[in-house]
Write an enzyme that holds these catalytic residues in place. Sequence first.
Site, PDB file in Angstrom:
ATOM      1  N   LYS A  11       7.786   4.579  -4.667  1.00 60.08           N
ATOM      2  CA  LYS A  11       7.775   5.352  -3.414  1.00 60.08           C
ATOM      3  C   LYS A  11       8.703   4.694  -2.398  1.00 60.08           C
ATOM      4  O   LYS A  11       8.978   3.486  -2.466  1.00 60.08           O
ATOM      5  CB  LYS A  11       6.362   5.463  -2.828  1.00 60.08           C
ATOM      6  CG  LYS A  11       5.662   4.132  -2.478  1.00 60.08           C
ATOM      7  CD  LYS A  11       5.976   3.579  -1.103  1.00 60.08           C
ATOM      8  CE  LYS A  11       5.343   2.214  -0.877  1.00 60.08           C
ATOM      9  NZ  LYS A  11       5.909   1.443   0.212  1.00 60.08           N
ATOM     10  N   PRO A  96      11.159  -2.368  -8.734  1.00 56.10           N
ATOM     11  CA  PRO A  96      11.272  -3.779  -8.340  1.00 56.10           C
ATOM     12  C   PRO A  96       9.920  -4.366  -7.934  1.00 56.10           C
ATOM     13  O   PRO A  96       9.101  -3.675  -7.349  1.00 56.10           O
ATOM     14  CB  PRO A  96      12.238  -3.760  -7.150  1.00 56.10           C
ATOM     15  CG  PRO A  96      12.520  -2.338  -6.838  1.00 56.10           C
ATOM     16  CD  PRO A  96      12.029  -1.482  -7.955  1.00 56.10           C
ATOM     17  N   ALA A  98       7.412  -6.631  -5.780  1.00 55.91           N
ATOM     18  CA  ALA A  98       7.341  -7.058  -4.372  1.00 55.91           C
ATOM     19  C   ALA A  98       8.564  -6.549  -3.613  1.00 55.91           C
ATOM     20  O   ALA A  98       9.125  -7.233  -2.768  1.00 55.91           O
ATOM     21  CB  ALA A  98       7.192  -8.571  -4.258  1.00 55.91           C
ATOM     22  N   GLY A  99       8.980  -5.327  -3.932  1.00 56.55           N
ATOM     23  CA  GLY A  99      10.192  -4.759  -3.336  1.00 56.55           C
ATOM     24  C   GLY A  99       9.926  -3.728  -2.261  1.00 56.55           C
ATOM     25  O   GLY A  99      10.851  -3.120  -1.745  1.00 56.55           O
ATOM     26  N   GLY A 100       8.663  -3.477  -1.938  1.00 56.58           N
ATOM     27  CA  GLY A 100       8.347  -2.455  -0.933  1.00 56.58           C
ATOM     28  C   GLY A 100       8.379  -1.055  -1.513  1.00 56.58           C
ATOM     29  O   GLY A 100       8.486  -0.065  -0.786  1.00 56.58           O
ATOM     30  N   MET A 101       8.248  -0.950  -2.853  1.00 55.35           N
ATOM     31  CA  MET A 101       8.274   0.368  -3.503  1.00 55.35           C
ATOM     32  C   MET A 101       6.985   0.642  -4.274  1.00 55.35           C
ATOM     33  O   MET A 101       6.925   1.560  -5.089  1.00 55.35           O
ATOM     34  CB  MET A 101       9.496   0.495  -4.417  1.00 55.35           C
ATOM     35  CG  MET A 101      10.813   0.354  -3.651  1.00 55.35           C
ATOM     36  SD  MET A 101      12.231   0.879  -4.617  1.00 55.35           S
ATOM     37  CE  MET A 101      12.163   2.658  -4.383  1.00 55.35           C
ATOM     38  N   GLY A 103       5.278  -0.923  -6.667  1.00 56.78           N
ATOM     39  CA  GLY A 103       5.304  -1.035  -8.127  1.00 56.78           C
ATOM     40  C   GLY A 103       3.944  -1.396  -8.714  1.00 56.78           C
ATOM     41  O   GLY A 103       3.533  -0.835  -9.746  1.00 56.78           O
ATOM     42  N   GLY A 104       3.251  -2.313  -8.087  1.00 53.51           N
ATOM     43  CA  GLY A 104       1.928  -2.698  -8.591  1.00 53.51           C
ATOM     44  C   GLY A 104       0.956  -1.538  -8.494  1.00 53.51           C
ATOM     45  O   GLY A 104       0.175  -1.281  -9.419  1.00 53.51           O
ATOM     46  N   ALA A 106       1.759   1.574  -8.554  1.00 52.52           N
ATOM     47  CA  ALA A 106       2.169   2.549  -9.575  1.00 52.52           C
ATOM     48  C   ALA A 106       1.521   2.197 -10.913  1.00 52.52           C
ATOM     49  O   ALA A 106       0.978   3.069 -11.601  1.00 52.52           O
ATOM     50  CB  ALA A 106       3.696   2.570  -9.702  1.00 52.52           C
ATOM     51  N   ASP A 138      -2.027   1.975  -1.393  1.00 53.61           N
ATOM     52  CA  ASP A 138      -0.906   2.775  -1.910  1.00 53.61           C
ATOM     53  C   ASP A 138      -1.221   3.439  -3.257  1.00 53.61           C
ATOM     54  O   ASP A 138      -0.444   4.257  -3.739  1.00 53.61           O
ATOM     55  CB  ASP A 138       0.347   1.903  -2.108  1.00 53.61           C
ATOM     56  CG  ASP A 138       0.986   1.486  -0.782  1.00 53.61           C
ATOM     57  OD1 ASP A 138       0.562   1.983   0.274  1.00 53.61           O
ATOM     58  OD2 ASP A 138       1.913   0.668  -0.830  1.00 53.61           O
TER      59      ASP A 138
HETATM   60  P1  ATP Z   1       3.922  -2.283  -1.515  1.00 50.49           P
HETATM   61  O1  ATP Z   1       5.166  -1.482  -1.379  1.00 50.49           O
HETATM   62  O2  ATP Z   1       2.726  -1.487  -2.007  1.00 50.49           O
HETATM   63  O3  ATP Z   1       3.610  -3.146  -0.335  1.00 50.49           O
HETATM   64  P2  ATP Z   1       5.422  -3.987  -3.228  1.00 50.49           P
HETATM   65  O4  ATP Z   1       6.243  -2.969  -3.947  1.00 50.49           O
HETATM   66  O5  ATP Z   1       6.104  -4.723  -2.126  1.00 50.49           O
HETATM   67  O6  ATP Z   1       4.105  -3.325  -2.714  1.00 50.49           O
HETATM   68  P3  ATP Z   1       4.426  -4.872  -5.739  1.00 50.49           P
HETATM   69  O7  ATP Z   1       5.583  -4.711  -6.659  1.00 50.49           O
HETATM   70  O8  ATP Z   1       3.344  -3.874  -5.822  1.00 50.49           O
HETATM   71  O9  ATP Z   1       4.899  -5.035  -4.236  1.00 50.49           O
HETATM   72  O10 ATP Z   1       3.864  -6.339  -6.033  1.00 50.49           O
HETATM   73  C1  ATP Z   1       3.176  -7.130  -5.113  1.00 50.49           C
HETATM   74  C2  ATP Z   1       2.583  -8.335  -5.863  1.00 50.49           C
HETATM   75  O11 ATP Z   1       1.523  -7.850  -6.693  1.00 50.49           O
HETATM   76  C3  ATP Z   1       3.570  -9.013  -6.808  1.00 50.49           C
HETATM   77  O12 ATP Z   1       4.143 -10.118  -6.191  1.00 50.49           O
HETATM   78  C4  ATP Z   1       2.750  -9.373  -8.020  1.00 50.49           C
HETATM   79  O13 ATP Z   1       2.427 -10.741  -8.014  1.00 50.49           O
HETATM   80  C5  ATP Z   1       1.438  -8.605  -7.889  1.00 50.49           C
HETATM   81  N1  ATP Z   1       1.181  -7.653  -9.005  1.00 50.49           N
HETATM   82  C6  ATP Z   1       0.010  -7.481  -9.609  1.00 50.49           C
HETATM   83  N2  ATP Z   1       0.091  -6.553 -10.562  1.00 50.49           N
HETATM   84  C7  ATP Z   1       1.337  -6.103 -10.563  1.00 50.49           C
HETATM   85  C8  ATP Z   1       2.006  -5.113 -11.334  1.00 50.49           C
HETATM   86  N3  ATP Z   1       1.416  -4.436 -12.303  1.00 50.49           N
HETATM   87  N4  ATP Z   1       3.298  -4.893 -11.039  1.00 50.49           N
HETATM   88  C9  ATP Z   1       3.894  -5.575 -10.030  1.00 50.49           C
HETATM   89  N5  ATP Z   1       3.314  -6.532  -9.307  1.00 50.49           N
HETATM   90  C10 ATP Z   1       2.033  -6.799  -9.554  1.00 50.49           C
END
Ligand code: ATP
Length: 300
Positions: A11, A96, A98-101, A103-104, A106, A138
């Site tokens: 997202k 990515p 921890a990219g602000g998209m 991913g976790g 998802a 999210d």
């Molecule tokens: P948001 O945009 O929701 O703030 P984000 O995109 O910045 O999140 P994520 O990719 O969701 O960050 O990852 C945040 C942290 O969650 C990662 O640093 C990782 O350690 C942890 N994590 C746990 N499960 C997952 C997963 N399945 N995929 C990615 N990261 C995960």
Amino acid sequence: MSSVTVRVPAKVNVQLSVGPLREDGYHDLVNVFHAVSIFDEVVAKESESITVQVNGKWSDQVPTDDGNLAIRAARALAKHAGRTYGADLVIQKEIPVAGGMAGGSADAAGALVACNELWGLGLPFEDLMEIAGDLGSDVPFSLLGGTAVGTGRGEQLCELPTGGTFHWVFALADGGLSTASVYAECDRLRAASGAEVPWPQLNDSLMEALGTGDAYALGAHLSNDLQAAALNLRPELAPTLDSGRQHGALGAIVSGSGPTCAFLAIDATHARDLALSLTTTGAAHTAVAAHGPVQGATLV
Ligand code: ATP
């Protein structure tokens, strides 16, 4: 059924308005989510216990223990169903980390849909949304997809109609940013400025741009209250955003808590050209063209 595959989108927040810090440590948000065509794939296979394996670009940054959001989602689903179930989850990571998209989130949404199918639970979408809301703010949007406004902590969702497809470029950064540290920096900057933080409001002009499919108007109204904090923590993102604007992006913002930068393009051809310009000029080491809105977690 011995194996189920689910595709889940990333997202971008086209509006992220962050209200004052609440006593419980959260912020009230107006969060306009938009699902884009960068997908993780979650495969669930029959097994005795719940395990996860992560493949793909950023797999080394993702925990494979109980900290993995997909494992937590599968466990929450089994608990909701009142039984012990097992699944080997295999995640192909394209979003990515921890990219602000999101991913976790998802992957959590993907695991809910995949295990619901694998285990033959047949739970309705509303039940999955409720479990998703408990897993993270999210996660419900990753299930839903499309474009939607989230209020509260972001988890109370209302779908928004969009009048067309929008074309995006995402500049991926080296290393992630922790969402918590970006919120903390936002609070610190606000406290230092002493200015009163307004209650977050949905931007009507942005709604209209989404509804009519007007990319120029959407580009002009993109906003992210976390951007100043993300740029303070990662000053090198400012020239990346500038470079995108110079190459004709209709709007350029940090995606969510960053460090991914999102650029709105005129059309698919412009998105491809913009991605190329960002990488050839060195403004981004990787730039990915994508479009939105796309469906949320979907069985394939
Ligand atoms: P948001 O945009 O929701 O703030 P984000 O995109 O910045 O999140 P994520 O990719 O969701 O960050 O990852 C945040 C942290 O969650 C990662 O640093 C990782 O350690 C942890 N994590 C746990 N499960 C997952 C997963 N399945 N995929 C990615 N990261 C995960």
